[in-house]
Motif scaffolding. Structure first.
Motif, PDB file in Angstrom:
ATOM      1  N   ARG A  81      -1.559   2.606  -0.819  1.00  9.69           N
ATOM      2  CA  ARG A  81      -2.746   3.452  -1.055  1.00  9.69           C
ATOM      3  C   ARG A  81      -2.381   4.917  -0.858  1.00  9.69           C
ATOM      4  NH1 ARG A  81      -5.681   0.185   3.300  1.00  9.69           N
ATOM      5  NH2 ARG A  81      -6.276  -1.731   2.244  1.00  9.69           N
ATOM      6  N   TYR A  97      -5.083   7.730 -11.440  1.00  4.89           N
ATOM      7  CA  TYR A  97      -4.570   7.465 -10.098  1.00  4.89           C
ATOM      8  C   TYR A  97      -5.656   6.985  -9.150  1.00  4.89           C
ATOM      9  CZ  TYR A  97       0.149   8.500 -11.062  1.00  4.89           C
ATOM     10  OH  TYR A  97       1.407   8.392 -11.566  1.00  4.89           O
ATOM     11  N   VAL A  98      -6.902   7.409  -9.429  1.00  4.78           N
ATOM     12  CA  VAL A  98      -8.008   6.908  -8.609  1.00  4.78           C
ATOM     13  C   VAL A  98      -8.164   5.410  -8.847  1.00  4.78           C
ATOM     14  CG1 VAL A  98     -10.465   7.135  -8.106  1.00  4.78           C
ATOM     15  CG2 VAL A  98      -9.142   9.156  -8.710  1.00  4.78           C
ATOM     16  N   LEU A  99      -8.108   5.011 -10.110  1.00  2.00           N
ATOM     17  CA  LEU A  99      -8.186   3.581 -10.428  1.00  2.00           C
ATOM     18  C   LEU A  99      -7.027   2.827  -9.782  1.00  2.00           C
ATOM     19  CD1 LEU A  99      -9.025   3.734 -14.247  1.00  2.00           C
ATOM     20  CD2 LEU A  99     -10.585   3.330 -12.342  1.00  2.00           C
ATOM     21  N   PRO A 116      -2.862  -1.385  -3.852  1.00  2.00           N
ATOM     22  CA  PRO A 116      -2.731  -2.135  -2.590  1.00  2.00           C
ATOM     23  C   PRO A 116      -2.583  -3.634  -2.813  1.00  2.00           C
ATOM     24  CG  PRO A 116      -4.926  -1.137  -2.790  1.00  2.00           C
ATOM     25  CD  PRO A 116      -4.115  -0.626  -3.917  1.00  2.00           C
ATOM     26  N   ALA A 136      -5.221   3.634  -7.125  1.00  2.89           N
ATOM     27  CA  ALA A 136      -5.291   3.558  -5.664  1.00  2.89           C
ATOM     28  C   ALA A 136      -6.388   2.614  -5.201  1.00  2.89           C
ATOM     29  CB  ALA A 136      -5.525   4.949  -5.079  1.00  2.89           C
ATOM     30  N   LEU A 137      -7.519   2.605  -5.938  1.00  3.51           N
ATOM     31  CA  LEU A 137      -8.668   1.819  -5.484  1.00  3.51           C
ATOM     32  C   LEU A 137      -8.624   0.375  -5.973  1.00  3.51           C
ATOM     33  CD1 LEU A 137      -9.632   4.632  -4.711  1.00  3.51           C
ATOM     34  CD2 LEU A 137     -11.866   4.085  -5.645  1.00  3.51           C
TER      35      LEU A 137
END
Lengths: 569, 112
Positions: free
Chosen positions: A277, A84-86, A93, A88-89
């Motif tokens: 995001r 999920y970090v990947l 977006p 979102a970043l």
């Protein structure tokens, strides 16, 4: 009331709720069907994403796997959250700014090619089918135990229910049903965990209780380590997998999460880039509640199980033991004829000859002697988890067929109504195929799902990432990359997992000793992803840059302003 | 807006992403896997520290990283004036090739 009645009551009530929501929010247009009209709030979207994504594997299998794997279970915990970090970043977006219905839509337009779109449709179908097979199996396991029918019947019942609400509601119905399913599943997961944590350590928060002391003053995890040592198992808090394997499985699951079409498409349903995001953040919060509790349940269940079963007389086993025996998922063979159960690591002396990991979470409340309604609640939660994911996947499958395949390739003039019907029919066909794989599964629920992640990691993730961050990446590179990543990973998994049955290879040829760099088939996605990146970049340099309007497109998705609603045109 | 400003926005974004991904790597692959053995010598209550990172700590860190990113980017979007001006119209006319009036090339026009 007995467990059976409670189960009928709670499962029936929760299903009535889902079907009610599905009917109330049924889709009127293709836009409703594919992306819920594009106006879901980040909080609701986060919750729906969490339910969509936490599958039977997370709810039913994961804590069980961890309780058998100990430390090594961390690959699933970190792997299925770190992605999920990947997301979102790196992805959410930009994909939201791009604003289309499906992942093949993005690939097709970014790589200005019908071939790229076809390859993406192929990958999406492949990943989703692998994944949905695991779900149907999970549904079958739950039904077989609680309705006391054979596993195959359980799968059939599950197929019928998923079929009904996925085809009726599309994304719109599914999103709101999934919000309800999240609430049911998290409640069902937490209640027994809190009960057991209180009983064993006196701490109501399982995440803390898991590192707390038992009533006799020793720490739970220390006790578990010494029990393991006594029975000949590896210590619970240290692993037995190699470093490279741990690394690759974790990475494959993380990257796979970020490449799963049914997860990505979720971020097309919010109104704005900043919401995309934020909703990734909310989704992870809702997921983390379950994922930080699961290892606690794993440790509690393991301790309880060993204490309840090991060296105890078979005749004195509680009711749950015989009930699971009738499903065939648990078998006992009194090898030394002493009438007691010996549960040890040594296969020659171990008397629990079959112990399906999938039953740990479902049996846990009974092992801990919790009230009947809690036992029934877990059944309802397991079904919520399996059904919500199955429905989300079926939607991706039907969108791939009706939107990406029929509308974009076969018949561009198909009417809105026709497209909606094509979507429903393909969902129905998908249910049947998924049901077949549910009845004839190629492995445990969590393992089957892990393969889907490997395939997603090796096909989609590099193509999407490079499509966003590199203006120079062209269709030749992306297509070559996706195909080589997918084929490599598939080949690796099929060779090592099914080589013996399919190609008549010798057991030595597919033994773990032959794994490349000691990397198991579950971690193959990481190798496939690296291969995909390498092939893409090399082919890109040897072929012409993409046309100006595509480079312009890449430029535009970098800035949030001007994000319109998702559109299919 | 000036193209240089947009370039600067994108570079800042990339810097945030790289920094946060570095932390992401350190808590999970670093503390949870690579150095787990060494960290297990330390304890956090009943947990061995490496084990705690692998089964608990990394997940808490992931959640925090995303919210930090959300915060940083919301600030950055406003600082460079590329944020979306809510509330958006629920839908846009289906005109296919219509140039986006809010693309960075014509940043002054209003949101539809």
């Amino acid at each position: 009331m007995d467990v059976q009645r409670w189960t009928y009551l709670l499962v029936g009530a929760s299903f009535a709720l889902y079907l009610g929501i599905a009917y109330w929010s049924r889709a009127g247009s293709t836009k409703d069907f594919y992306v819920a009209g594009g106006g879901v709030s980040p909080l609701a979207n986060g919750m729906a994403t969490a339910a969509d994504w936490m599958s039977a594997a997370s709810f039913i299998s994961m804590a069980g796997l961890i309780s058998f794997m100990g430390y090594d279970g961390a690959v699933y915990l970190m792997g299925w959250t770190g992605g999920y970090v990947l997301l979102a970043l790196l992805l959410a977006p930009y994909l939201r700014k791009f604003g289309k219905f499906t992942v093949p839509d993005f690939v097709g337009e970014r790589y200005y090619s019908q071939t790229a779109r076809q390859v993406a449709v192929l990958c999406a179908l492949f990943v989703s089918f692998t994944y949905v097979a695991g779900q149907m199996r999970g549904v079958g396991v739950v039904f077989s135990r609680f309705l006391e029918v054979p596993v195959d019947w359980g799968v059939a019942i599950g197929m019928l229910i998923v079929f009904f609400y996925a085809t009726l509601g599309g994304m719109k119905g599914i999103t709101y049903t999934q919000v309800a399913q999240y609430c049911v599943l998290i409640f069902a997961f937490m209640v027994p965990a809190i009960f057991i944590s209180l009983m064993m350590t006196g701490n109501p928060i399982p995440q803390l209780g898991f590192g707390d002391r038992l009533s006799d003053g020793t720490y739970l995890l220390d006790r578990l380590d010494s029990l393991h040592q006594e029975l000949g198992f590896a210590a619970y808090t240290s692993g037995s997998k190699g470093l490279a394997d741990l690394f690759c499985i974790t990475a494959a699951l993380m990257v796979g999460t970020a490449g799963l079409p049914h997860v990505i498409v979720r971020f097309f349903t919010v109104a704005r880039v900043r919401d995309a995001r934020l909703s990734a953040g909310y989704a992870l919060v809702f997921i983390a509640i379950l994922y930080t509790t699961a290892p606690a349940i794993g440790a509690f269940a393991r301790t309880n199980l060993i204490n309840t079963v090991h060296n105890q007389p078979y005749d004195a086993m509680p009711e749950w033991f015989s009930k699971w025996e009738t499903t065939g998922l648990l078998t006992f063979e009194d090898k030394n004829g002493d009438g007691r159960i010996q549960y040890v690591a040594d296969a020659n002396r171990n008397e629990l000859t079959t112990f399906d990991k999938d039953i740990i979470v479902l049996a846990n409340p009974e092992i801990a002697r919790l009230p009947n309604w809690v036992v029934a609640l877990v059944a309802a939660g397991g079904l919520a988890a399996a059904l919500s994911t199955a429905a989300g996947l079926l939607l991706v499958i039907s969108a791939s067929v009706s939107h990406d395949f029929i509308k974009k390739m076969v018949n561009p003039h198909i009417s809105e109504r026709g497209e909606l019907w094509a979507a429903r029919i393909s969902a129905a066909v998908a249910v049947l195929i998924a049901g077949y794989f549910g009845i004839n599964p190629p492995g445990f629920v969590a393992e089957v799902v892990a393969f889907a992640f490997g395939l997603a990691a090796s096909s989609f993730f590099p193509a999407i990432l490079l499509g966003i961050f590199s203006r120079r990446m062209n269709k030749q590179g992306a297509i070559a990359g996706m195909l080589s990543g997918l084929l490599f990973t598939l080949g690796y998994i099929v060779y090592f997992k099914f080589g013996q049955t399919l190609f008549g290879l010798s057991p030595q040829a597919v033994a773990p000793a032959r794994w490349w760099f000691g990397i198991s088939p579950e971690g193959a996605g990481t190798l496939g992803m690296l291969l995909n990146f390498a092939v893409s970049l090399v082919v890109m340099r040897l072929s012409p840059p993409p046309p100006a309007h595509v480079q312009q497109l890449v430029e535009t998705i970098r800035y949030p302003r001007g994000a319109g609603a998702a559109s299919g045109h | 807006m000036h193209p240089n400003a947009l370039k600067a926005y994108w570079r800042r974004n990339l810097r945030y992403v790289l920094l946060l991904l570095l932390l992401w790597f350190l808590v999970s692959f670093g503390c949870g896997i690579l150095w787990a053995e060494e960290l297990n010598a330390l304890r956090l209550g009943g947990f061995k520290l490496g084990f705690w990172f692998a089964q608990q700590g990394a997940i808490y860190a992931f959640v925090m990283l995303i919210f930090v990113y959300v915060g940083l980017m919301n600030r950055l979007d406003r600082a460079y004036n590329v944020h979306e001006q809510a509330p958006l119209a629920p839908d846009r006319p289906a005109g296919k090739k219509r140039p986006d009036p809010n693309s960075p090339q014509s940043p002054s026009s209003p949101t539809p």
